[in-house]
Design a protein around this motif. Structure first.
Motif, PDB file in Angstrom:
ATOM      1  N   LEU A   1       0.676  -1.078   0.002  1.00 20.98           N
ATOM      2  CA  LEU A   1       0.156  -0.047  -0.524  1.00 20.98           C
ATOM      3  C   LEU A   1       1.133   1.050  -0.138  1.00 20.98           C
TER       4      LEU A   1
ATOM      5  N   SER B   1      -3.823  -7.283  -7.524  1.00 22.59           N
ATOM      6  CA  SER B   1      -4.529  -6.877  -6.860  1.00 22.59           C
ATOM      7  C   SER B   1      -4.169  -6.728  -5.071  1.00 22.59           C
TER       8      SER B   1
ATOM      9  N   GLN C   1      -1.945  -1.660  -4.222  1.00 19.86           N
ATOM     10  CA  GLN C   1      -2.345  -0.308  -4.357  1.00 19.86           C
ATOM     11  C   GLN C   1      -1.948   1.093  -4.557  1.00 19.86           C
ATOM     12  N   HIS C   2      -2.140   2.136  -4.589  1.00 20.54           N
ATOM     13  CA  HIS C   2      -1.780   3.791  -4.649  1.00 20.54           C
ATOM     14  C   HIS C   2      -2.975   4.708  -4.452  1.00 20.54           C
TER      15      HIS C   2
ATOM     16  N   ILE D   1      -2.160   1.598 -11.217  1.00 23.76           N
ATOM     17  CA  ILE D   1      -3.183   1.374 -10.512  1.00 23.76           C
ATOM     18  C   ILE D   1      -3.527   2.593  -9.436  1.00 23.76           C
TER      19      ILE D   1
ATOM     20  N   ARG E   1      -5.338   5.320  -7.670  1.00 28.93           N
ATOM     21  CA  ARG E   1      -6.699   6.008  -7.941  1.00 28.93           C
ATOM     22  C   ARG E   1      -6.931   6.837  -6.493  1.00 28.93           C
TER      23      ARG E   1
END
Length: 354
Positions: free
Chosen positions: A71, A98, A101-102, A157, A159
């Protein structure tokens, strides 16, 4: 300390040390980063900039292995904090996509377009004609941003936090809003002071609050800074320290780790300086500023007497801070550059009978 050195906060947490800005030497400032492991989750808080800093993050991540998820939380969009954000692609090689995450704030997305040039032009327009070498804001912005390489702030990736449901978070006795990740192992708190998208990060497992750039002096410099929010973020951190909810506080540009006593002293000083700086500005003000360059120099001198410097005490940021203070006090500008005049706003029609 040197760029890329690691400070061990606990067995699962490291701070990677950045460096100050030196424009004469073409040296970019680099914000500190935090690398933390919570179970099988590797947490990165910012990634700085430069290849050397990237290598240091990679080394810390390897030292904290094993982990199987990543993360990356970006505290804000300035280039000294986001240049190596594609490191998640390198670290996540071999992991399920999956599990990588960023997140960034939607309020900072404009900074990622066109290498952030429009954002910095807007900020540097405020010092055009007031600081040597900044007569052309677009040229100055290009020269400034050219120091921050490599620069990959977003990937496929990435968001925004704001895509997620906003949460009511509790840290100690304080109630705040933001988002949590990793079953509560990471809490991202909205503060929006240093710039429009600024957040701070709480790592409960390390009893650490990373303030990023909220404590970069008692008055923000950027065009999208919010002075009230800067004060509120420092006050929140001080309350958490004084009530024993935290053991450690870190910042974006203070190249050390603050224990509770040191953090309390530093944050108290910052809050006191905010009030003193306001008083210094009021003492210099009249109803109208016709000689802005003289006011800027006088205000900077008063700031230095108070020990107020911010993270980058250079003419560019000092002048930007001065303009931000005038705006905070409600003055209105007319004109441009050194020919600007600033006046207090009219409160209505003085000819009207009561």
């Amino acid at each position: 300390m040197a760029l890329g050195e690691q400070i061990e906060i606990d067995a699962r947490t490291r701070m990677i040390v950045g460096q100050p800005l030196d424009m004469a030497a073409h040296q970019p400032d680099v914000g500190n980063a935090i690398v933390h492991r919570a179970g099988d989750l590797l947490v990165l808080v910012d990634t700085g900039v430069t290849t050397a800093f990237r290598d240091a993050i990679r080394s810390a991540a390897d030292d904290l292995a094993p982990w199987s998820k990543i993360l990356l939380v970006t505290t804000h969009g300035h280039p000294d904090h986001v240049g190596n954000n594609d490191i998640v692609d390198d670290l996540g090689d071999g992991l399920d996509r999956s599990d990588v995450q960023h997140f960034v704030s939607a309020h900072d997305t404009s900074q990622y377009r066109d290498d952030g040039l429009p954002y910095w032009i807007t900020s540097l327009e405020r010092v055009s004609g007031l600081v040597p070498g900044f007569e052309d804001p677009a040229d100055a912005a290009r020269r400034l941003l050219a120091m921050y390489r490599p620069y990959v702030p977003v990937t496929d990736i990435t968001r925004t936090y704001e895509e997620l449901p906003l949460e009511h978070l509790v840290i100690g006795s304080q109630h705040v809003s933001g988002w949590s990740f990793g079953d509560g192992a990471v809490q991202v708190v909205r503060t929006h002071g240093h710039c429009a998208g600024q957040v701070v990060v709480h790592l409960p497992g390390a009893r650490l609050l990373h303030l990023s750039d909220e404590p970069n002096g008692p008055c923000g410099a950027m065009h999208d800074a919010n002075q009230m929010n800067i004060f509120a973020a420092a006050a929140l951190a001080l309350t958490l320290v004084e009530t024993g909810a935290l053991d450690v506080v870190t910042e974006g540009h203070a190249f050390e780790v603050f224990d509770r006593q040191a953090a309390a002293e530093r944050l108290s000083t910052l809050l006191d300086q905010a009030s003193a700086l306001d008083g210094a500005a009021q003492a210099l003000l009249t109803d109208r500023i016709d000689d802005l360059p003289a006011f800027v120099q006088d205000f900077i001198a008063r700031s230095q007497e108070l020990g107020v410097s911010g993270a980058n005490p250079n003419p560019m940021f000092n002048t930007m801070m001065t303009i931000a203070k005038l705006r905070e006090l409600g003055l209105v500008a007319k004109g441009a550059g050194s020919h600007q005049t600033w006046t207090r706003p009219a409160l209505g029609d003085s000819t009207r009978e009561p």
